[in-house]
Scaffold this motif. Structure first.
Motif, PDB file in Angstrom:
ATOM      1  N   LYS A  81       4.539  -5.566   1.409  1.00  0.00           N
ATOM      2  CA  LYS A  81       4.299  -4.149   1.635  1.00  0.00           C
ATOM      3  C   LYS A  81       4.821  -3.388   0.426  1.00  0.00           C
ATOM      4  O   LYS A  81       5.966  -3.586   0.025  1.00  0.00           O
ATOM      5  CB  LYS A  81       5.043  -3.733   2.905  1.00  0.00           C
ATOM      6  CG  LYS A  81       5.012  -2.267   3.212  1.00  0.00           C
ATOM      7  CD  LYS A  81       5.838  -2.000   4.465  1.00  0.00           C
ATOM      8  CE  LYS A  81       5.912  -0.523   4.753  1.00  0.00           C
ATOM      9  NZ  LYS A  81       6.732  -0.261   5.951  1.00  0.00           N
ATOM     10  N   GLU A  84       3.215   3.477  -1.713  1.00  0.00           N
ATOM     11  CA  GLU A  84       2.767   4.251  -2.854  1.00  0.00           C
ATOM     12  C   GLU A  84       2.757   5.711  -2.444  1.00  0.00           C
ATOM     13  O   GLU A  84       3.241   6.048  -1.369  1.00  0.00           O
ATOM     14  CB  GLU A  84       1.396   3.754  -3.321  1.00  0.00           C
ATOM     15  CG  GLU A  84       1.451   2.311  -3.818  1.00  0.00           C
ATOM     16  CD  GLU A  84       0.109   1.767  -4.286  1.00  0.00           C
ATOM     17  OE1 GLU A  84      -0.904   2.504  -4.223  1.00  0.00           O
ATOM     18  OE2 GLU A  84       0.081   0.613  -4.727  1.00  0.00           O
ATOM     19  N   GLN A  87      -0.246   6.257   0.355  1.00  0.00           N
ATOM     20  CA  GLN A  87      -0.706   5.093   1.098  1.00  0.00           C
ATOM     21  C   GLN A  87       0.302   3.961   0.942  1.00  0.00           C
ATOM     22  O   GLN A  87       1.241   4.061   0.179  1.00  0.00           O
ATOM     23  CB  GLN A  87      -2.092   4.642   0.608  1.00  0.00           C
ATOM     24  CG  GLN A  87      -2.124   4.074  -0.785  1.00  0.00           C
ATOM     25  CD  GLN A  87      -2.483   5.085  -1.855  1.00  0.00           C
ATOM     26  OE1 GLN A  87      -2.724   6.238  -1.561  1.00  0.00           O
ATOM     27  NE2 GLN A  87      -2.497   4.653  -3.096  1.00  0.00           N
ATOM     28  N   PHE A  89       0.311  -0.223   0.258  1.00  0.00           N
ATOM     29  CA  PHE A  89      -0.497  -1.367  -0.146  1.00  0.00           C
ATOM     30  C   PHE A  89       0.066  -2.610   0.519  1.00  0.00           C
ATOM     31  O   PHE A  89       1.252  -2.906   0.403  1.00  0.00           O
ATOM     32  CB  PHE A  89      -0.486  -1.532  -1.672  1.00  0.00           C
ATOM     33  CG  PHE A  89      -1.326  -2.664  -2.153  1.00  0.00           C
ATOM     34  CD1 PHE A  89      -2.715  -2.584  -2.115  1.00  0.00           C
ATOM     35  CD2 PHE A  89      -0.745  -3.814  -2.656  1.00  0.00           C
ATOM     36  CE1 PHE A  89      -3.499  -3.637  -2.563  1.00  0.00           C
ATOM     37  CE2 PHE A  89      -1.519  -4.869  -3.107  1.00  0.00           C
ATOM     38  CZ  PHE A  89      -2.907  -4.776  -3.055  1.00  0.00           C
ATOM     39  N   TYR A  90      -0.773  -3.335   1.252  1.00  0.00           N
ATOM     40  CA  TYR A  90      -0.375  -4.560   1.941  1.00  0.00           C
ATOM     41  C   TYR A  90      -1.134  -5.751   1.379  1.00  0.00           C
ATOM     42  O   TYR A  90      -2.321  -5.644   1.050  1.00  0.00           O
ATOM     43  CB  TYR A  90      -0.702  -4.480   3.437  1.00  0.00           C
ATOM     44  CG  TYR A  90       0.223  -3.611   4.237  1.00  0.00           C
ATOM     45  CD1 TYR A  90       1.386  -4.130   4.785  1.00  0.00           C
ATOM     46  CD2 TYR A  90      -0.076  -2.268   4.451  1.00  0.00           C
ATOM     47  CE1 TYR A  90       2.247  -3.333   5.532  1.00  0.00           C
ATOM     48  CE2 TYR A  90       0.777  -1.460   5.198  1.00  0.00           C
ATOM     49  CZ  TYR A  90       1.924  -2.007   5.728  1.00  0.00           C
ATOM     50  OH  TYR A  90       2.772  -1.212   6.459  1.00  0.00           O
ATOM     51  N   SER A 105      -5.853  -8.200   0.873  1.00  0.00           N
ATOM     52  CA  SER A 105      -5.150  -7.014   0.392  1.00  0.00           C
ATOM     53  C   SER A 105      -5.895  -5.749   0.781  1.00  0.00           C
ATOM     54  O   SER A 105      -7.124  -5.677   0.682  1.00  0.00           O
ATOM     55  CB  SER A 105      -4.993  -7.064  -1.129  1.00  0.00           C
ATOM     56  OG  SER A 105      -4.237  -8.184  -1.516  1.00  0.00           O
ATOM     57  N   TYR A 107      -5.274  -1.128   1.466  1.00  0.00           N
ATOM     58  CA  TYR A 107      -4.460   0.090   1.455  1.00  0.00           C
ATOM     59  C   TYR A 107      -4.497   0.682   2.859  1.00  0.00           C
ATOM     60  O   TYR A 107      -5.555   0.753   3.486  1.00  0.00           O
ATOM     61  CB  TYR A 107      -5.014   1.109   0.464  1.00  0.00           C
ATOM     62  CG  TYR A 107      -4.899   0.671  -0.972  1.00  0.00           C
ATOM     63  CD1 TYR A 107      -3.759   0.953  -1.710  1.00  0.00           C
ATOM     64  CD2 TYR A 107      -5.936  -0.024  -1.590  1.00  0.00           C
ATOM     65  CE1 TYR A 107      -3.647   0.551  -3.029  1.00  0.00           C
ATOM     66  CE2 TYR A 107      -5.834  -0.421  -2.913  1.00  0.00           C
ATOM     67  CZ  TYR A 107      -4.689  -0.136  -3.626  1.00  0.00           C
ATOM     68  OH  TYR A 107      -4.582  -0.531  -4.938  1.00  0.00           O
ATOM     69  N   TYR A 108      -3.338   1.124   3.320  1.00  0.00           N
ATOM     70  CA  TYR A 108      -3.243   1.791   4.618  1.00  0.00           C
ATOM     71  C   TYR A 108      -2.876   3.246   4.356  1.00  0.00           C
ATOM     72  O   TYR A 108      -1.909   3.522   3.653  1.00  0.00           O
ATOM     73  CB  TYR A 108      -2.194   1.106   5.494  1.00  0.00           C
ATOM     74  CG  TYR A 108      -1.919   1.813   6.790  1.00  0.00           C
ATOM     75  CD1 TYR A 108      -2.911   1.930   7.762  1.00  0.00           C
ATOM     76  CD2 TYR A 108      -0.667   2.361   7.049  1.00  0.00           C
ATOM     77  CE1 TYR A 108      -2.657   2.583   8.958  1.00  0.00           C
ATOM     78  CE2 TYR A 108      -0.410   3.006   8.246  1.00  0.00           C
ATOM     79  CZ  TYR A 108      -1.403   3.125   9.192  1.00  0.00           C
ATOM     80  OH  TYR A 108      -1.156   3.768  10.375  1.00  0.00           O
ATOM     81  N   TYR A 109      -3.673   4.161   4.900  1.00  0.00           N
ATOM     82  CA  TYR A 109      -3.478   5.592   4.688  1.00  0.00           C
ATOM     83  C   TYR A 109      -3.009   6.251   5.993  1.00  0.00           C
ATOM     84  O   TYR A 109      -3.835   6.697   6.791  1.00  0.00           O
ATOM     85  CB  TYR A 109      -4.789   6.242   4.238  1.00  0.00           C
ATOM     86  CG  TYR A 109      -5.310   5.729   2.921  1.00  0.00           C
ATOM     87  CD1 TYR A 109      -5.030   6.404   1.737  1.00  0.00           C
ATOM     88  CD2 TYR A 109      -6.087   4.577   2.862  1.00  0.00           C
ATOM     89  CE1 TYR A 109      -5.515   5.930   0.528  1.00  0.00           C
ATOM     90  CE2 TYR A 109      -6.572   4.104   1.652  1.00  0.00           C
ATOM     91  CZ  TYR A 109      -6.284   4.787   0.494  1.00  0.00           C
ATOM     92  OH  TYR A 109      -6.765   4.316  -0.700  1.00  0.00           O
ATOM     93  N   LYS A 119      -8.908  -3.587  -0.677  1.00  0.00           N
ATOM     94  CA  LYS A 119      -8.633  -3.457  -2.107  1.00  0.00           C
ATOM     95  C   LYS A 119      -9.903  -3.574  -2.945  1.00  0.00           C
ATOM     96  O   LYS A 119     -10.093  -2.831  -3.908  1.00  0.00           O
ATOM     97  CB  LYS A 119      -7.619  -4.515  -2.543  1.00  0.00           C
ATOM     98  CG  LYS A 119      -7.296  -4.480  -4.011  1.00  0.00           C
ATOM     99  CD  LYS A 119      -6.361  -5.601  -4.398  1.00  0.00           C
ATOM    100  CE  LYS A 119      -6.212  -5.674  -5.902  1.00  0.00           C
ATOM    101  NZ  LYS A 119      -5.458  -6.843  -6.317  1.00  0.00           N
ATOM    102  N   LEU A 122     -12.982  -0.090  -1.829  1.00  0.00           N
ATOM    103  CA  LEU A 122     -12.307   1.169  -1.505  1.00  0.00           C
ATOM    104  C   LEU A 122     -13.233   2.218  -0.893  1.00  0.00           C
ATOM    105  O   LEU A 122     -12.766   3.150  -0.239  1.00  0.00           O
ATOM    106  CB  LEU A 122     -11.633   1.737  -2.757  1.00  0.00           C
ATOM    107  CG  LEU A 122     -10.457   0.920  -3.285  1.00  0.00           C
ATOM    108  CD1 LEU A 122      -9.971   1.481  -4.619  1.00  0.00           C
ATOM    109  CD2 LEU A 122      -9.313   0.909  -2.274  1.00  0.00           C
TER     110      LEU A 122
END
Length: 142
Positions: A81, A84, A87, A89-90, A105, A107-109, A119, A122
């Motif tokens: 984890k 950023e 968001q 990034f996992y 991979s 991104y969680y927002y 990833k 997007l």
């Protein structure tokens, strides 16, 4: 006097050694995915119309209705984890039933409606549509 001093020094070192040992034996922080990620995710994009992504404590499951009800159940080995600006990034490290290793991979927002964006894609949003499915999958062992 000298004997008492030696005993005190030895006792201090023993106490320090025990403290270091006990700190090293502390349980690690919970190494499961956060609850907000667990569940079934879908995308509204036509390309992924019949696809789901399911995340749980132990599994990452990919399904696709386009490919004759394809289901891929995989075992989460670990995850990374990296927070950023807006968001998180996992990277999920997982293995399939044949013990082949993969990474997933995304991104969680959390501030944009709890959306996932892969990833490598997007432009597509994935949203949680519910908790983990209660399906009757064949048992898997690891």
């Amino acid at each position: 006097m000298r004997g008492l001093r030696n005993i005190m020094i030895k006792t201090g070192f023993l106490a320090l050694a025990i403290s270091i040992f006990l700190l090293g034996c502390q349980p690690k922080e919970d190494e499961t995915l956060p609850p907000e990620l667990m569940g079934v995710w879908m995308s509204a994009a036509p390309r992924f119309k019949d696809d789901t992504l399911e995340l749980s404590k132990e599994h990452i499951v990919f399904t696709s209705g386009r490919f004759q009800d394809f289901v891929s159940v995989n075992f989460i080995v670990k995850f990374e984890k990296r927070p950023e600006r807006n968001q998180v990034f996992y990277t999920i490290h997982y293995e399939n039933i044949e013990e082949q290793k993969y990474k997933f991979s995304f991104y969680y927002y959390p501030k944009k409606g709890n959306v996932i964006r892969l990833k490598n894609q997007l432009e597509f949003e994935w949203r949680k549509v519910g908790p983990k499915k209660d399906s009757k999958r064949p048992p898997t062992s690891k």
